[in-house]
Structure formats: structure tokens, C-alpha cells
Design an enzyme around this catalytic site. Structure first.
Site, PDB file in Angstrom:
ATOM      1  N   GLY A  41       0.848  -1.197   0.000  1.00 52.00           N
ATOM      2  CA  GLY A  41       0.000   0.000   0.000  1.00 52.00           C
ATOM      3  C   GLY A  41       0.879   1.241   0.000  1.00 52.00           C
ATOM      4  CB  CYS A  88       5.135   2.128   7.999  1.00 55.03           C
ATOM      5  SG  CYS A  88       4.725   3.709   7.234  1.00 55.03           S
ATOM      6  CG  LEU A  89       6.492   1.014   1.963  1.00 51.12           C
ATOM      7  CD1 LEU A  89       5.945   1.303   0.568  1.00 51.12           C
ATOM      8  CD2 LEU A  89       7.523  -0.111   1.912  1.00 51.12           C
ATOM      9  CG  HIS A 147      -0.776   1.247   7.544  1.00 45.68           C
ATOM     10  ND1 HIS A 147       0.154   0.740   8.435  1.00 45.68           N
ATOM     11  CD2 HIS A 147      -0.058   2.045   6.688  1.00 45.68           C
ATOM     12  CE1 HIS A 147       1.351   1.232   8.138  1.00 45.68           C
ATOM     13  NE2 HIS A 147       1.251   2.014   7.076  1.00 45.68           N
ATOM     14  CG  HIS A 172       0.285   6.770   5.807  1.00 47.31           C
ATOM     15  ND1 HIS A 172       1.407   7.247   6.443  1.00 47.31           N
ATOM     16  CD2 HIS A 172       0.529   5.458   5.564  1.00 47.31           C
ATOM     17  CE1 HIS A 172       2.281   6.265   6.591  1.00 47.31           C
ATOM     18  NE2 HIS A 172       1.781   5.167   6.066  1.00 47.31           N
TER      19      HIS A 172
HETATM   20  O1  K1U Z   1       1.768   2.465   4.004  1.00 51.36           O
HETATM   21  C1  K1U Z   1       2.822   1.855   3.895  1.00 51.36           C
HETATM   22  O2  K1U Z   1       3.828   2.302   4.398  1.00 51.36           O
HETATM   23  C2  K1U Z   1       2.859   0.547   3.154  1.00 51.36           C
HETATM   24  C3  K1U Z   1       2.795  -0.659   4.079  1.00 51.36           C
HETATM   25  C4  K1U Z   1       1.351  -1.122   4.146  1.00 51.36           C
HETATM   26  C5  K1U Z   1       0.985  -2.043   5.263  1.00 51.36           C
HETATM   27  C6  K1U Z   1       1.728  -3.183   5.560  1.00 51.36           C
HETATM   28  C7  K1U Z   1       1.330  -4.033   6.580  1.00 51.36           C
HETATM   29  C8  K1U Z   1       0.192  -3.744   7.300  1.00 51.36           C
HETATM   30  C9  K1U Z   1      -0.515  -2.612   7.028  1.00 51.36           C
HETATM   31  C10 K1U Z   1      -0.133  -1.767   5.995  1.00 51.36           C
HETATM   32  C11 K1U Z   1       3.699  -1.721   3.486  1.00 51.36           C
HETATM   33  O3  K1U Z   1       3.487  -2.163   2.406  1.00 51.36           O
HETATM   34  S1  K1U Z   1       5.022  -2.261   4.456  1.00 51.36           S
HETATM   35  C12 K1U Z   1       5.754  -3.551   3.464  1.00 51.36           C
HETATM   36  C13 K1U Z   1       4.991  -4.831   3.482  1.00 51.36           C
HETATM   37  O4  K1U Z   1       4.102  -5.010   4.289  1.00 51.36           O
HETATM   38  C14 K1U Z   1       5.329  -5.886   2.491  1.00 51.36           C
HETATM   39  C15 K1U Z   1       6.411  -5.781   1.659  1.00 51.36           C
HETATM   40  C16 K1U Z   1       6.699  -6.807   0.762  1.00 51.36           C
HETATM   41  C17 K1U Z   1       5.898  -7.898   0.681  1.00 51.36           C
HETATM   42  C18 K1U Z   1       4.820  -8.014   1.495  1.00 51.36           C
HETATM   43  C19 K1U Z   1       4.532  -7.015   2.412  1.00 51.36           C
HETATM   44 ZN    ZN Z   2       2.676   3.336   6.226  1.00 47.68          ZN
END
Ligand code: K1U
Ligand code: ZN
Length: 207
Positions: free
Chosen positions: A82, A130-131, A172, A176
Site C-alpha cells: 500500500g 510502513c515504508l 493504515h 496516513h
Molecule cells: O503504508 C505503507 O507504508 C505501506 C505498508 C502497508 C501495510 C503493511 C502491513 C500492514 C498494514 C499496511 C507496506 O506495504 S510495508 C511492506 C509490506 O508489508 C510488504 C512488503 C513486501 C511484501 C509483502 C509485504
Molecule cells: Zn505506512
């Protein structure tokens, strides 16, 4: 990296296979042109812009579509499931998401001006990442189901009922848009510890 490993096991890991150049043909006017998607920098904690409340989208035009293309490019590259526009510095109420597992075809989803209109009493706990807070993962409890109304890319009002990872990810990302980060759902002790670590790292990177 526990969550990334868990997500990878669950088949959510992403490969970098998005093209940098796309050929798009508009119907009105009938013009063929090359559109370039751009990889954008993701804002990292403690960047103050992550605390901004994003503005509603008033018009779905070419510049918004370009922003959304850049968001997908950046999200797939990260990789993430996301992204909220503010994470690439654009304070607009736009979310991109793709929860397809790695063996499944991509399932890009866009939510414009999303609003939670109902939450369940039942709660669910997911280990979130979270990225904008790289390599930190923790358990967050949220409503297990939500109903969200939003506009699609054509500006058509839609409503979706979500549960599981979809519900967590929507909450989530909508957080943001309101300047809220998942660490705000943790204890003050944990939040302050994370904030201190990322503030120190930002200071070291600045010298
Ligand atoms: O909003 C963001 O920072 C993105 C976040 C979204 C999210 C992840 C987990 C729970 C709620 C919301 C991410 O994408 S973090 C990376 C991640 O979860 C992931 C990366 C590679 C493969 C699978 C998952
Ligand atoms: Zn995030």
C-alpha cells in the site's frame, strides 16, 4: 524483518517488474503518446510532512493520474502492499494498494477520498510495517472489518467492505491521510524509542 519474512511466506513478496515506459492511447482526443512513470522518494520518519492532513481531491485529471502512476511505480519497487500519496510528498487523499500474492496476477487498487463509514466491534491484530519507517514491524490492533466509501479513477462513488489484511491496510493508509502513523497505535515507550532511533539516523545522514 519478521513481517517481511512472514508476508513473503504468505506469498505477498513483490518483484520489480513494472515497466518504466508505457504507451497510452487516449480516446478523446485520439492521441498516442509516451507517458513516463517516475520512481519517487519515500518520506522517512521523522519527516514532518508525514504528520500533515492531506487535502481532498477535487478533480480527477491528468496530473492526478500521473501521481497515481508514480505511486504504483514507487509502491511496487519498494516493495509495499500500500502507499498513501503523502508518503511521496503529495498531500492529497489518494491511496494505492495491491494485495495480490506473488503467484497471482497484479491487482492494483486506487482509493480517492476514502472515508471509513463503519467499523466492526470485533478487533484483529496484524504485525504492520510502513515504508516510511523501514525495517520496523509491530503488532497493531484495529477493527477487524471496515466499510469504506471512496471514488474510483473515473470519479464514480463506490463502497467496499473489507476484512483481514485488506481492512488493516485500508485503515493504515487512511491513517496516513490524517497524519497518523502505525507507531501512534503503540505504547508511548515503544513510539518514543522508534522516533529516537529514526531521528538519530536522520541526523547522521545529514552530516
Ligand atoms: O503504508 C505503507 O507504508 C505501506 C505498508 C502497508 C501495510 C503493511 C502491513 C500492514 C498494514 C499496511 C507496506 O506495504 S510495508 C511492506 C509490506 O508489508 C510488504 C512488503 C513486501 C511484501 C509483502 C509485504
Ligand atoms: Zn505506512
Amino acid at each position: 524483518m519478521a513481517a517481511a519474512a512472514a508476508a513473503s511466506r504468505a506469498g505477498h513478496a513483490r518483484s520489480c517488474r513494472s515497466p518504466r515506459l508505457i504507451l497510452r492511447i487516449d480516446r478523446v482526443p485520439a492521441t498516442a503518446y509516451i507517458a513516463t512513470m517516475a520512481l519517487r522518494d519515500i518520506l522517512i520518519l521523522p519527516d514532518k510532512r508525514l504528520r500533515q492532513v492531506s487535502d481532498p481531491v477535487k478533480k480527477i485529471d491528468a496530473s492526478l493520474r500521473k501521481l497515481i502512476e508514480d505511486m504504483f511505480e514507487t509502491m511496487y519497487d519498494a516493495p509495499g502492499i500500500g502507499l498513501a500519496a503523502i508518503q511521496i510528498g503529495a498531500p492529497k487523499r489518494v491511496i494505492t494498494m495491491d494485495l495480490a500474492k506473488k503467484e497471482e496476477p497484479r491487482n492494483p487498487q486506487v482509493f480517492i477520498n476514502p472515508e471509513i463509514v463503519w467499523t466492526s466491534q470485533e478487533k484483529a491484530t496484524y504485525e504492520e510495517g510502513c515504508l516510511s519507517i523501514p525495517e520496523y514491524y509491530d503488532d497493531v490492533e484495529r477493527p477487524a472489518q471496515v466499510k469504506v466509501k471512496y471514488l474510483d479513477l473515473e470519479g464514480k462513488p463506490r463502497e467496499v467492505e473489507a476484512n483481514g489484511l485488506f481492512a488493516t491496510c485500508l485503515q493504515h493508509e487512511i491513517d496516513h491521510l490524517n497524519g497518523v502513523l502505525f507507531i501512534d497505535h503503540l505504547s508511548k515507550l515503544k513510539r518514543d524509542r522508534v522516533l529516537k532511533k529514526f531521528t538519530k539516523a536522520a541526523k547522521r545522514a545529514a552530516v
